[in-house]
Write a protein that holds these residues in place. Structure first.
Motif, PDB file in Angstrom:
ATOM      1  N   GLY A  22       0.829  -1.161   0.035  1.00 39.64           N
ATOM      2  CA  GLY A  22      -0.229   0.223   0.017  1.00 39.64           C
ATOM      3  C   GLY A  22       0.998   1.277  -0.166  1.00 39.64           C
ATOM      4  N   LEU A  23       1.760   1.230   0.805  1.00 41.30           N
ATOM      5  CA  LEU A  23       2.778   2.327   0.824  1.00 41.30           C
ATOM      6  C   LEU A  23       3.682   2.583  -0.701  1.00 41.30           C
ATOM      7  CD1 LEU A  23       4.323   4.510   2.457  1.00 41.30           C
ATOM      8  CD2 LEU A  23       5.850   3.007   3.224  1.00 41.30           C
ATOM      9  N   ILE A  24       3.762   1.478  -0.904  1.00 39.64           N
ATOM     10  CA  ILE A  24       4.272   1.493  -2.291  1.00 39.64           C
ATOM     11  C   ILE A  24       3.543   2.392  -3.451  1.00 39.64           C
ATOM     12  CG2 ILE A  24       5.473   0.328  -4.432  1.00 39.64           C
ATOM     13  CD1 ILE A  24       6.611  -1.452  -2.442  1.00 39.64           C
ATOM     14  N   LEU A 187      -6.539  14.025  -4.354  1.00 38.41           N
ATOM     15  CA  LEU A 187      -7.418  13.463  -3.474  1.00 38.41           C
ATOM     16  C   LEU A 187      -7.485  11.915  -3.220  1.00 38.41           C
ATOM     17  CD1 LEU A 187     -10.383  16.132  -4.218  1.00 38.41           C
ATOM     18  CD2 LEU A 187      -8.314  16.202  -2.514  1.00 38.41           C
ATOM     19  N   LEU A 188      -7.303  11.105  -4.386  1.00 42.35           N
ATOM     20  CA  LEU A 188      -7.429   9.825  -4.088  1.00 42.35           C
ATOM     21  C   LEU A 188      -6.198   9.221  -3.327  1.00 42.35           C
ATOM     22  CD1 LEU A 188      -8.607   6.966  -4.833  1.00 42.35           C
ATOM     23  CD2 LEU A 188      -7.305   6.974  -6.987  1.00 42.35           C
ATOM     24  N   ALA A 193      -3.420   7.504   1.349  1.00 43.57           N
ATOM     25  CA  ALA A 193      -2.525   7.840   2.509  1.00 43.57           C
ATOM     26  C   ALA A 193      -2.972   7.641   4.027  1.00 43.57           C
ATOM     27  CB  ALA A 193      -1.751   9.097   2.224  1.00 43.57           C
ATOM     28  N   VAL A 194      -4.090   8.088   4.151  1.00 41.79           N
ATOM     29  CA  VAL A 194      -4.841   7.998   5.500  1.00 41.79           C
ATOM     30  C   VAL A 194      -4.893   6.832   5.980  1.00 41.79           C
ATOM     31  CG1 VAL A 194      -7.035   8.615   6.806  1.00 41.79           C
ATOM     32  CG2 VAL A 194      -5.746  10.406   5.351  1.00 41.79           C
ATOM     33  N   VAL A 195      -5.449   5.920   5.066  1.00 40.72           N
ATOM     34  CA  VAL A 195      -5.753   4.456   5.035  1.00 40.72           C
ATOM     35  C   VAL A 195      -4.449   3.802   5.276  1.00 40.72           C
ATOM     36  CG1 VAL A 195      -6.452   2.275   4.011  1.00 40.72           C
ATOM     37  CG2 VAL A 195      -7.972   4.550   3.961  1.00 40.72           C
ATOM     38  N   GLY A 199      -2.496   4.389  10.868  1.00 41.07           N
ATOM     39  CA  GLY A 199      -2.220   3.444  12.035  1.00 41.07           C
ATOM     40  C   GLY A 199      -0.971   3.509  12.479  1.00 41.07           C
ATOM     41  N   ARG A 200       0.004   4.126  11.718  1.00 41.12           N
ATOM     42  CA  ARG A 200       1.281   3.954  11.730  1.00 41.12           C
ATOM     43  C   ARG A 200       2.052   4.939  13.036  1.00 41.12           C
ATOM     44  NH1 ARG A 200       4.996   1.717   7.653  1.00 41.12           N
ATOM     45  NH2 ARG A 200       3.745   0.689   6.143  1.00 41.12           N
TER      46      ARG A 200
END
Length: 480
Positions: A22-24, A187-188, A193-195, A199-200
């Motif tokens: 997800g981060l990538i 915006l997407l 990024a929030v998702v 939690g990090r």
């Protein structure tokens, strides 16, 4: 002055984490959007001038505001990421970028559009190093090589597609869509990024490190002024005195920033990182390679058009194969570093790129754009090996807590080296073309002169201690 922010490669082993898909993906979307926006405006400038009732020359502000603002904020990216948290800064940067894009799309005057583009550029200047730090934090050299391979696609393709998309939108949908098109993607990406990052835990956020205002002013002014001089030269011609004055002032300010960094305990750019020979020399390999590449990309269209009478379309088509070669090379590098070895791969890539430079100069008069295009493909294929391995290896000995500072310094030196490549090519071209007359010889000699940058890159690699490049990849199982 702070202690050197480097340690042995094994020192960060306990902090290593698996790459998060997800981060990538988030970084890919953000950088594709960023790369697209940096080049999409050019073809729309005449339409922008007509729509806002201003002359075409004044609309160059729309491009230069983005580039200069991006360069100005780059030195502060490390401090901002550590002070407020890299995750938080990345999300806010995406939102600011998106909102500025919306304002640009709705702008009713050139002044408003210029300010919106400057805000976009500022957000871009923070997003790039902070996003890279997020990916590199806790990663292994093998991880970083995979990251470089994956991220090469949007970082390479998006800027190349920008002018094409910008021309289509300006002609068929209106110039405002040139800016509006990135809003939903921004915006997407912010929502993603929030998702992904929500939690990090921010391990380094809120560090009580004072802002080096003097160093920031000198570094930001220096980098920004150098880029301003480069922009003036590209738009107004290299015979414009203001281009050279801006470049000279920028160099002096950068020198002042180095002087100031040596006299404070908390510099805005942590030059103590250069005390680590591995970071310094691997980073120099990438920086000098970037100087050679940017110089060549500046020279080839001019050489084909002004030296050999090719059309603008043919000249542009001859440059594009470099992108294809870079993409192909990026997908081979992870396999080759295991079979050939990191050191041999970097030096071999630089040697192959040097051969391609010679072919570019040799092919121009006989084979024209087709031959130059083939040589450009080879150059991208070879140079990608040196740049991607060098980038991954630069951070092998950097402590995790220094990752944000290291990425900011890495990007700053790479940006300045790329600007130096273009300025050096332009300056030498003026001398050699005047000496050679209205022929292609001056252009060919200038292309060959860019080999000096590749030689500097090879020298930096050769000065790495025996096995230094390979050691990190061997520790990860990345090389045999």
């Amino acid at each position: 002055m702070s202690a050197p922010a480097t340690a042995a490669a094994g020192g960060a082993a306990s902090a290593r984490t698996a790459l998060a898909p997800g981060l990538i993906l988030l970084y890919l979307v953000a950088m594709a959007m960023n790369g697209l926006d940096s080049t999409i405006v050019g073809p729309a400038l005449p339409a922008i001038g007509a729509g806002l009732g201003t002359d075409a020359g004044a609309t160059s502000l729309v491009e230069s505001a983005f580039l200069v603002a991006s360069a100005v904020v780059l030195p502060a990216a490390g401090w901002v990421g550590d002070r407020f948290g890299a995750f938080r800064v990345f999300v806010v940067g995406l939102l600011v970028f998106s909102l500025a894009s919306a304002v640009a799309a709705l702008a009713g005057s050139l002044a408003v559009l210029g300010v919106a583009r400057a805000v976009q550029g500022a957000a871009s200047g923070v997003l790039t190093p902070v996003g890279l730090a997020l990916l590199y934090r806790g990663s292994t050299p093998a991880d970083r090589l995979r990251i470089a391979r994956w991220t090469t696609i949007p970082l390479t393709v998006a800027p190349m597609l920008g002018p094409v998309l910008g021309g289509v939108l300006a002609e068929h949908a209106g110039w405002r869509w040139v800016f509006a098109v990135t809003v939903p993607f921004g915006l997407l990406a912010a929502g993603l990024a929030v998702v992904v990052l929500g939690g990090r835990r921010e391990e380094h956020a809120g560090e009580d490190r004072p802002l080096d205002v003097r160093g920031l002013a000198l570094a930001a002014g220096g980098v920004g002024t150098v880029v301003s001089g480069l922009t003036i030269g590209l738009h107004r011609g290299w015979d414009a005195p203001s281009a050279w004055v801006a470049g000279a002032v920028g160099v002096l300010l950068c020198a002042g920033a180095v002087w100031a960094a040596r006299r404070t305990d908390h510099p805005v750019l942590d030059l103590d990182l250069w005390r680590d020979p591995h970071f310094r020399r691997a980073g120099a390999t990438v920086a000098w390679s970037s100087a050679a590449l940017m110089g060549l990309l500046y020279l080839v269209p001019l050489m084909l058009q002004q030296g050999y009478g090719a059309s603008p379309t043919a000249a542009g088509a001859a440059v594009f194969p470099e992108t294809v070669g870079l993409l192909v090379g990026s997908q081979l590098v992870e396999r080759l570093v295991g079979r050939v070895g990191a050191r041999r791969l970097v030096l071999g890539g630089l040697a192959g790129a040097a051969g391609a430079f010679v072919l570019v100069a040799a092919a121009a008069p006989s084979l024209g754009p087709v031959g130059v295009g083939a040589a450009m493909f080879l150059m991208g294929l070879c140079l990608s090996q040196a740049v991607l391995v060098g980038q991954a290896a630069s951070f092998t000995t950097v402590q995790e807590r220094a990752t944000t500072d290291a990425t900011a310094l890495f990007m700053a030196q790479r940006t300045l080296a790329g600007a130096l490549g273009v300025v050096a090519a332009a300056a030498l071209l003026g001398v050699l073309v005047d000496a050679a007359g209205a022929t292609g010889d001056g252009y060919r000699l200038t292309v060959l002169a860019m080999l000096a940058f590749l030689a500097l890159a090879a020298a930096a690699t050769a000065r790495l201690s025996r096995g230094a490049l390979q050691a990190g990849f061997d520790a990860d199982g990345g090389a045999a």
